[in-house]
Design a protein around this motif. Structure first.
Motif, short mmCIF file in Angstrom:
data_model
loop_
_atom_site.label_atom_id
_atom_site.label_comp_id
_atom_site.label_asym_id
_atom_site.label_seq_id
_atom_site.Cartn_x
_atom_site.Cartn_y
_atom_site.Cartn_z
N GLU A 32 0.86 -1.18 0.09
CA GLU A 32 0.10 -0.14 -0.07
C GLU A 32 0.92 1.47 -0.16
N GLY A 33 2.09 0.98 0.03
CA GLY A 33 2.98 2.14 0.02
C GLY A 33 3.18 3.05 -1.12
N ASP A 34 3.67 4.25 -1.16
CA ASP A 34 3.78 4.87 -2.36
C ASP A 34 5.07 4.79 -3.17
N TYR A 35 5.54 3.59 -3.15
CA TYR A 35 6.68 3.12 -4.01
C TYR A 35 6.69 1.78 -4.63
N GLU A 36 7.49 1.85 -5.51
CA GLU A 36 7.72 0.58 -6.37
C GLU A 36 7.95 -0.72 -5.27
N MET A 37 7.46 -1.79 -5.20
CA MET A 37 7.90 -2.93 -4.75
C MET A 37 9.29 -3.34 -4.96
N THR A 38 10.21 -3.99 -4.40
CA THR A 38 11.41 -4.55 -4.89
C THR A 38 10.97 -5.97 -5.37
N VAL A 39 11.81 -6.75 -5.85
CA VAL A 39 11.64 -8.11 -6.19
C VAL A 39 11.48 -8.91 -5.22
N GLU A 40 12.24 -8.63 -4.10
CA GLU A 40 11.86 -9.40 -2.82
C GLU A 40 10.62 -9.16 -2.17
N GLU A 41 10.08 -8.15 -2.10
CA GLU A 41 9.03 -7.56 -1.39
C GLU A 41 7.80 -8.18 -2.36
N ARG A 42 7.89 -8.06 -3.56
CA ARG A 42 6.53 -8.60 -4.23
C ARG A 42 6.54 -10.18 -4.34
N LEU A 103 -6.78 -9.12 -4.84
CA LEU A 103 -7.27 -8.45 -6.10
C LEU A 103 -7.41 -6.97 -6.06
N GLY A 104 -7.82 -6.54 -4.87
CA GLY A 104 -7.67 -5.23 -4.57
C GLY A 104 -6.61 -4.77 -4.41
N VAL A 105 -5.65 -5.40 -3.52
CA VAL A 105 -4.36 -5.08 -3.46
C VAL A 105 -3.68 -5.00 -4.88
N LEU A 106 -3.76 -5.77 -5.72
CA LEU A 106 -3.30 -5.84 -6.96
C LEU A 106 -3.67 -4.64 -7.92
N LYS A 107 -5.03 -4.39 -7.78
CA LYS A 107 -5.62 -3.56 -8.57
C LYS A 107 -5.06 -1.91 -8.18
N ALA A 108 -4.77 -2.05 -6.88
CA ALA A 108 -4.33 -0.62 -6.50
C ALA A 108 -2.66 -0.28 -7.08
N ILE A 109 -2.00 -1.54 -6.73
CA ILE A 109 -0.52 -1.61 -7.39
C ILE A 109 -0.43 -1.24 -8.83
N ASP A 111 -3.00 0.19 -10.68
CA ASP A 111 -3.26 1.68 -11.04
C ASP A 111 -2.22 2.51 -10.83
N LYS A 112 -1.24 2.32 -9.93
CA LYS A 112 -0.34 3.14 -9.57
C LYS A 112 0.81 3.09 -10.80
N GLN A 113 0.81 2.14 -11.37
CA GLN A 113 1.88 1.69 -12.35
C GLN A 113 1.64 2.18 -13.85
N GLN A 114 0.25 2.73 -14.06
CA GLN A 114 -0.34 3.05 -15.21
C GLN A 114 0.55 4.23 -15.95
N ASP A 115 1.10 5.17 -15.42
CA ASP A 115 1.65 6.30 -15.79
C ASP A 115 3.11 6.18 -15.39
N SER A 116 3.67 5.08 -15.07
CA SER A 116 5.11 4.81 -14.67
C SER A 116 5.84 4.14 -15.84
N GLN A 130 -2.98 -11.61 -10.88
CA GLN A 130 -4.44 -11.19 -10.85
C GLN A 130 -5.29 -12.26 -11.62
N GLY A 131 -4.44 -12.87 -12.87
CA GLY A 131 -5.28 -14.00 -13.30
C GLY A 131 -5.27 -14.97 -12.50
N ASP A 132 -4.21 -15.26 -11.65
CA ASP A 132 -4.39 -16.37 -10.67
C ASP A 132 -5.45 -16.38 -9.83
N TYR A 133 -5.80 -15.10 -9.35
CA TYR A 133 -6.71 -15.15 -8.28
C TYR A 133 -8.19 -15.18 -8.72
N HIS A 134 -8.29 -14.43 -9.95
CA HIS A 134 -9.58 -14.59 -10.57
C HIS A 134 -9.85 -16.12 -10.93
#
Length: 259
Positions: A32-42, A103-109, A111-116, A130-134
């Motif tokens: 939920e932070g305002d930064y890109e997650m690292t490989v380890e974090e994701r 899915l809510g967490v993934l959507k937020a992530i 959405d933040k990446q759209q313009d990055s 996202q595909g997995d959880y659907h």
């Protein structure tokens, strides 16, 4: 130790203690932070949710198997079947709640990446997840709801597939996407043919580039390639009886997917 570092540390601690619900709490704060997650974090985020949902999916499979056997017995004791159905519905409610949270967490992530200018690898990872959880929702949903979540799963996998073209054919994330996408075709769309097409294409492409694999990803890539081959063996054996695919028994082998 800052807030982000503390959350990651506590998440790792929870993982070691196999307390995955706690792990989810800490990694969700990082996501939920305002930064890109690292490989380890994701990866920690994925592991946390995968273990929580994995236990519930296993419980659902067991209880539906028991329910089917009770129905086949045609027992006059309707109360027992009622207890089983109620318990299955309880598990399905937990599955739905967990999947929707992810899915809510993934959507937020996303959405933040759209313009990055975020790396394609990261987008493949999140769209695949996202595909997995659907897909997990589609495993037990019925009617129009099942059609909707299946379509959402397909759209997410296809989006991931677009970004995956920028990765090497031996990249573990690209291979993992092909593995789970092929399972989607087999399990959700009941198409052994499409499942085999996706799996075989990914396997064959990776084989051609196997010599270029670096030492860091060799183990992960070859493991997923083995899972792809295992599934191909299973599915090609089933293809002559594809018209009976929807009637698979509880004892049928389950296809392998990325853990």
């Amino acid at each position: 130790m800052g807030g982000r570092e503390e959350c990651v540390y506590r998440s790792k601690l929870a993982e070691q203690a196999e307390r995955y619900d706690d792990m989810v709490v800490w990694m969700q704060r990082v996501a939920e932070g305002d930064y890109e997650m690292t490989v380890e974090e994701r990866n920690l985020l994925s592991v946390a949710y995968k273990n929580v949902i994995g236990t519930k999916r296993a419980s659902w499979r067991i209880i539906t198997g028991i329910e089917q056997k009770e129905i086949e017995k045609k027992s006059e004791c309707g109360k027992q079947l009622g207890y089983i159905v109620d318990y299955r519905k309880k598990i399905e409610g937990e599955l739905k709640s967990t999947c929707n949270k992810v899915l809510g967490v993934l959507k937020a992530i996303l959405d933040k990446q759209q313009d990055s200018s975020i790396a394609g690898e990261s987008k493949v990872f999140y769209y695949k997840m996202q595909g997995d959880y659907h897909r997990y929702l589609a495993e037990f949903a019925k009617g129009n709801e099942r059609q909707e979540v299946a379509e959402n799963s397909l759209a997410s996998y296809k989006k991931a597939e677009e970004f995956a073209k920028a990765l090497t054919s031996t990249h573990p994330i690209r291979l993992g996407l092909a593995l789970n996408f092929s399972v989607f075709y087999f399990e959700i769309l009941n198409s052994a043919e499409l499942a085999c097409t996706v799996a075989k294409s990914a396997f064959d492409d990776a084989i051609q580039e196997l010599d270029s694999l670096n030492e860091e990803s060799y183990k992960d890539s070859t493991l997923i390639m083995q899972l792809l081959r295992d599934n191909l063996t299973l599915w090609t054996a089933d293809m002559p009886n594809q018209e009976d695919q929807e009637q698979r028994t509880d004892d049928a082998d389950e296809p392998q997917e990325e853990s």
